[in-house]
Design a protein around this motif. Structure first.
Motif: not given
Length: 59
Positions: A37-47, A55-58
């Motif tokens: 859930l944290l990874f999903g929220l990180l991707i959505v908010f940082a997009q 973030i995409y390098t992670l």
């Protein structure tokens, strides 16, 4: 046990899900779902931000 029951009643759907995991002894999967859930929220908010290329390098 009444503390757990009152806590799950106040949390709504998340409380019911937690109670289901505890009842069926799936408590070990809860941290994995939390991290996903944290990874999903990180991707959505940082997009749409300037941090997105980092973030995409992670992944």
């Amino acid at each position: 046990m009444s503390f757990l029951k009152s806590l799950t009643n106040r949390m709504g759907i998340m409380g019911e899900l937690l109670q289901f995991f505890i009842h069926n002894k799936w408590w070990w999967i809860t941290p994995m779902l939390f991290i996903l859930l944290l990874f999903g929220l990180l991707i959505v908010f940082a997009q749409g931000s300037a941090v997105a290329p980092f973030i995409y390098t992670l992944f």
